[in-house]
Design a protein around this motif. Structure first.
Motif, short mmCIF file in Angstrom:
data_model
loop_
_atom_site.label_atom_id
_atom_site.label_comp_id
_atom_site.label_asym_id
_atom_site.label_seq_id
_atom_site.Cartn_x
_atom_site.Cartn_y
_atom_site.Cartn_z
N SER A 9 -7.99 47.16 -7.34
CA SER A 9 -9.13 46.81 -6.51
C SER A 9 -9.34 47.94 -5.50
CB SER A 9 -8.89 45.49 -5.78
OG SER A 9 -10.00 45.14 -4.98
N LEU A 10 -10.55 48.40 -5.38
CA LEU A 10 -10.84 49.47 -4.44
C LEU A 10 -12.22 49.28 -3.84
CD1 LEU A 10 -11.55 52.71 -6.50
CD2 LEU A 10 -11.01 50.56 -7.58
N THR A 11 -12.47 50.01 -2.78
CA THR A 11 -13.73 49.90 -2.06
C THR A 11 -14.74 50.88 -2.62
OG1 THR A 11 -12.60 49.22 -0.03
CG2 THR A 11 -14.84 50.08 0.19
N ILE A 12 -15.97 50.43 -2.80
CA ILE A 12 -17.05 51.31 -3.23
C ILE A 12 -17.52 52.10 -2.01
CG2 ILE A 12 -19.39 51.38 -4.17
CD1 ILE A 12 -18.67 48.63 -5.50
N CYS A 13 -17.35 53.41 -2.07
CA CYS A 13 -17.72 54.25 -0.94
C CYS A 13 -19.23 54.44 -0.84
CB CYS A 13 -17.04 55.62 -1.06
SG CYS A 13 -15.25 55.57 -1.06
N ASP A 14 -19.87 54.70 -1.98
CA ASP A 14 -21.31 54.94 -1.99
C ASP A 14 -21.92 54.44 -3.28
OD1 ASP A 14 -22.07 56.73 0.47
OD2 ASP A 14 -20.23 57.61 -0.33
N VAL A 15 -23.16 53.95 -3.17
CA VAL A 15 -24.02 53.63 -4.31
C VAL A 15 -25.19 54.60 -4.23
CG1 VAL A 15 -25.43 51.86 -5.41
CG2 VAL A 15 -23.33 51.20 -4.20
N LEU A 16 -25.49 55.28 -5.35
CA LEU A 16 -26.44 56.38 -5.31
C LEU A 16 -27.48 56.25 -6.41
CD1 LEU A 16 -23.25 57.71 -5.14
CD2 LEU A 16 -24.62 59.44 -3.98
N ALA A 65 -25.38 53.06 -18.44
CA ALA A 65 -26.19 52.45 -17.39
C ALA A 65 -25.82 52.95 -16.00
CB ALA A 65 -26.08 50.93 -17.46
N ILE A 66 -24.52 53.13 -15.76
CA ILE A 66 -24.02 53.52 -14.44
C ILE A 66 -22.99 54.62 -14.61
CG2 ILE A 66 -22.74 52.73 -12.39
CD1 ILE A 66 -23.84 49.92 -12.94
N HIS A 67 -23.14 55.68 -13.83
CA HIS A 67 -22.17 56.77 -13.88
C HIS A 67 -21.28 56.71 -12.64
CE1 HIS A 67 -21.10 61.25 -13.39
NE2 HIS A 67 -20.32 60.72 -14.30
N HIS A 68 -19.98 56.70 -12.87
CA HIS A 68 -18.97 56.65 -11.80
C HIS A 68 -18.25 57.99 -11.77
CE1 HIS A 68 -15.62 53.97 -9.83
NE2 HIS A 68 -15.61 55.19 -9.31
N ILE A 97 -21.91 55.70 -8.59
CA ILE A 97 -20.84 55.04 -7.86
C ILE A 97 -19.80 56.07 -7.46
CG2 ILE A 97 -18.97 53.33 -7.98
CD1 ILE A 97 -21.70 52.02 -7.94
N SER A 98 -19.40 56.04 -6.19
CA SER A 98 -18.37 56.95 -5.68
C SER A 98 -17.26 56.12 -5.06
CB SER A 98 -18.97 57.89 -4.63
OG SER A 98 -17.98 58.74 -4.08
N THR A 99 -16.02 56.43 -5.44
CA THR A 99 -14.85 55.73 -4.89
C THR A 99 -13.71 56.72 -4.68
OG1 THR A 99 -13.98 55.22 -7.10
CG2 THR A 99 -15.38 53.54 -6.05
N HIS A 100 -12.73 56.29 -3.91
CA HIS A 100 -11.45 56.97 -3.80
C HIS A 100 -10.38 56.07 -4.40
CE1 HIS A 100 -12.40 60.45 -1.23
NE2 HIS A 100 -13.26 59.67 -0.62
N GLY A 101 -9.43 56.66 -5.10
CA GLY A 101 -8.26 55.90 -5.52
C GLY A 101 -8.14 55.61 -7.00
N MET A 102 -9.07 56.11 -7.81
CA MET A 102 -8.96 55.87 -9.26
C MET A 102 -9.63 57.01 -10.01
SD MET A 102 -10.15 52.49 -11.43
CE MET A 102 -11.88 52.69 -10.97
N ASP A 167 -18.62 47.16 -0.76
CA ASP A 167 -18.18 46.08 -1.64
C ASP A 167 -16.87 46.45 -2.32
OD1 ASP A 167 -20.34 44.50 -1.07
OD2 ASP A 167 -21.36 44.79 -2.99
N ARG A 168 -16.17 45.44 -2.83
CA ARG A 168 -14.96 45.67 -3.60
C ARG A 168 -15.29 45.81 -5.07
NH1 ARG A 168 -11.04 47.72 -1.01
NH2 ARG A 168 -9.50 46.89 -2.50
N MET A 169 -14.47 46.58 -5.75
CA MET A 169 -14.55 46.75 -7.19
C MET A 169 -13.20 46.35 -7.75
SD MET A 169 -15.36 50.30 -9.12
CE MET A 169 -15.04 50.49 -10.87
#
Length: 237
Positions: A9-16, A65-68, A97-102, A167-169
């Protein structure tokens, strides 16, 4: 469907998202320039509402559909190519989608995540193209991304919903724990096809283009020419 082997589980830093505009080469268009969005954003089966793609033949659609893209990679790119203004903010690689930790070694093909209120599934890794090279003004940037395996990945949307930064992912299912994307990426770009591995990978629920690619490699015992995708040039040039 198997349960996750570990809590992820990690936090979504940015939605773009971004709009398709004329790009660097004659006749080309791109929406690779993505900007962070504020507030809740709708996720449909085609991705973040309002996001666009410049060439629907190779970008977008239900399986892309979505690029992470992991923000974790940005420091490594600074080490590789030096300081670059695009690396000062999220969206450098056209991510939604941008995150840290994965990163690619910790996520598997077919992983299902609750992304905000939407449910998404990892469908494939990104195959970088020449537009990354032009965007960064680094002639071999697409090749560097491919060789480094720092490609990011795509989701298909199984349940529509909403998402916003903060939000959480959360991982809900991991049906193929033996196939982290890093392993698939290595196989995808390996120059020497290994028939046993190709047979193993063809058991997976691959997108049709990947299935065709791996079946052709198994039949022909050869890896395709990537020059057109990476440089935009014909393989005969």
């Amino acid at each position: 469907m198997s349960a996750p082997t570990e809590a992820v589980s990690l936090t979504i830093c940015d939605v773009l998202a971004g709009k398709a505009v004329e790009f660097t080469r004659s006749g080309s268009r791109s929406a690779i320039a993505k900007s962070p969005l504020e507030g809740r954003q709708r996720i449909t089966t085609l991705g973040i509402a309002g996001d666009e793609q410049g060439d629907l033949r190779v970008h977008g659609g239900p399986d892309k559909a979505i690029h992470h893209y992991p923000a974790d990679h940005y420091d490594r790119w600074r080490d590789d190519i030096g300081a670059h203004p695009l690396l000062d903010a999220p969206g450098a690689f056209g991510e939604n989608i941008s995150t840290h930790g994965m990163t690619e070694d910790a996520i598997c093909l077919g992983d299902r995540f609750r992304l905000g209120t939407a449910l998404v599934e990892v469908s494939q890794s990104r195959q970088p193209c020449w537009k990354l090279s032009d965007r960064f003004a680094v002639p071999d940037m697409a090749r560097r991304v491919q060789d480094a395996g720092r490609t990011g990945w795509y989701y298909r949307v199984l349940e529509e919903g909403d998402v916003q930064a903060g939000d959480r992912m959360t991982l809900e299912a991991r049906p193929h724990p033996a196939w982290p994307l890093a392993r698939l990426i290595d196989l995808l770009y390996r120059r020497s096809p290994e028939p046993a591995l190709l047979r193993d990978v063809l058991v997976l629920p691959l997108v049709s283009s990947w299935r065709t690619l791996f079946e052709r490699r198994l039949a022909q015992g050869a890896v395709e020419d990537w020059r057109k995708r990476l440089t935009g040039a014909s393989s005969h040039e």
